[in-house]
Design a protein around this motif. Structure first.
Motif, short mmCIF file in Angstrom:
data_model
loop_
_atom_site.label_atom_id
_atom_site.label_comp_id
_atom_site.label_asym_id
_atom_site.label_seq_id
_atom_site.Cartn_x
_atom_site.Cartn_y
_atom_site.Cartn_z
N ASN A 181 -3.08 0.54 5.43
CA ASN A 181 -4.10 1.15 4.57
C ASN A 181 -4.39 0.33 3.32
O ASN A 181 -5.07 0.81 2.42
CB ASN A 181 -3.64 2.56 4.16
CG ASN A 181 -4.78 3.50 3.87
OD1 ASN A 181 -5.72 3.58 4.64
ND2 ASN A 181 -4.69 4.24 2.78
N LYS A 207 -7.94 -0.01 1.97
CA LYS A 207 -8.65 1.22 1.66
C LYS A 207 -8.21 1.83 0.32
O LYS A 207 -8.88 2.71 -0.19
CB LYS A 207 -8.43 2.25 2.76
CG LYS A 207 -8.95 1.84 4.13
CD LYS A 207 -8.64 2.89 5.18
CE LYS A 207 -9.11 2.48 6.55
NZ LYS A 207 -8.75 3.50 7.58
N GLU A 208 -7.12 1.38 -0.20
CA GLU A 208 -6.56 1.97 -1.42
C GLU A 208 -6.94 1.14 -2.63
O GLU A 208 -6.64 -0.05 -2.70
CB GLU A 208 -5.04 2.08 -1.30
CG GLU A 208 -4.60 3.00 -0.17
CD GLU A 208 -3.08 3.03 0.00
OE1 GLU A 208 -2.37 2.53 -0.89
OE2 GLU A 208 -2.63 3.55 1.04
N SER A 249 0.84 -1.20 0.00
CA SER A 249 0.00 0.00 0.00
C SER A 249 0.88 1.24 0.00
O SER A 249 2.10 1.16 0.18
CB SER A 249 -0.91 0.02 1.24
OG SER A 249 -0.14 0.01 2.43
N SER A 250 0.25 2.39 -0.19
CA SER A 250 0.98 3.65 -0.07
C SER A 250 1.21 3.98 1.40
O SER A 250 2.34 4.10 1.86
CB SER A 250 0.21 4.78 -0.76
OG SER A 250 0.12 4.58 -2.15
N ILE A 270 -2.23 7.50 -4.60
CA ILE A 270 -3.36 8.14 -3.92
C ILE A 270 -3.74 9.39 -4.70
O ILE A 270 -2.94 10.34 -4.78
CB ILE A 270 -2.99 8.52 -2.47
CG1 ILE A 270 -2.64 7.25 -1.68
CG2 ILE A 270 -4.14 9.27 -1.80
CD1 ILE A 270 -2.26 7.53 -0.25
#
Length: 253
Positions: free
Chosen positions: A210, A213-214, A205-206, A219
């Motif tokens: 998270n 949620k991505e 993830s970034s 993002i």
């Protein structure tokens, strides 16, 4: 690398830690980790370390707590890792032959991997190191018949300059004291190479914690976590771990 298709949705971060088993046990089923495991028909022909592995405690890995806030944009936009890892063990790269992955001898290679999360969380360190040393975990993975470890991480972890100080016991991991998360990953990769384990890096993830949620590998409207930064991060990692035991990149989980 080419940008991954936007139709792929990210998977949830694994919720289980590495299994704790007897060193003499032979895996009969794939561990419940965040990546599919190819069960080897026989123990992979890898050379373990000549040293005797540390005793394996029977305790479970501790849970992850989400307490650390994202890095301020002013810090994350200026800091970039510069300490390039010098691999002390050189591995021959694998290659593809038809639908097979083959080694330098042309024989098919079976990748039997176990997932070890933690660098993708806000602790910025592999899970379980509050109760044991990372080297003993790696030794156990080898004893159980696996030949590869998959390591999820976040882009935020790559630019976190502060030393790791959460969910880790330095009595078990003295060589990680004072190191940044990326430098800790360097040490893990080094030791995997020393005992004959391969590594697959997984950009989970970034932001930390998270992944679920991505929906994209960047993002939208974020000044730092852009598609271009995603590409630059992988270029940095490819250069950093060139010539080491890292054999693959899961570009976006």
């Amino acid at each position: 690398p080419s940008a991954p298709p936007s139709s792929i949705s990210p998977s949830r971060r694994p919720t289980s830690a590495l299994p704790i088993r007897s060193p003499s046990a032979t895996p009969s089923a794939a561990p419940t980790t965040g990546v599919p495991i190819i069960q080897p028909s026989k123990k992979p022909t890898v050379s373990p370390s000549t040293s005797t592995p540390s005793a394996i405690p029977s305790t479970s890995f501790p849970s992850i707590t989400q307490t650390q806030q994202p890095i301020p944009p002013t810090l994350r936009s200026t800091f970039r890792p510069t300490n390039v890892l010098s691999g002390d063990q050189t591995f021959t790269y694998f290659s593809a032959s038809g639908n097979q992955i083959v080694g330098k001898d042309g024989n098919a290679v079976r990748i039997a991997a176990v997932n070890w999360y933690g660098f993708d969380t806000s602790n910025f360190i592999l899970s379980g190191l509050a109760s044991r040393g990372y080297k003993s975990v790696i030794d156990q993975v080898l004893q159980l018949g696996f030949n590869t470890i998959r390591i999820p991480f976040s882009s935020q972890m790559l630019i976190t300059p502060l030393p790791v100080n959460k969910s880790i016991n330095f009595n078990f991991n003295p060589d990680l004291r004072g190191l940044s998360p990326l430098q800790c990953m360097d040490q893990v990769v080094k030791y995997c190479g020393a005992v004959g384990l391969r590594v697959i890096l997984d950009r989970h993830s970034s932001l930390a914690d998270n992944g679920w949620k991505e929906s994209l590998w960047f993002i939208p409207n974020d000044p730092y976590y852009t598609e271009n930064q995603f590409i630059q991060d992988w270029q940095m990692l490819a250069q950093r771990y060139a010539g080491t035991t890292v054999i693959g990149a899961d570009l976006w989980n």
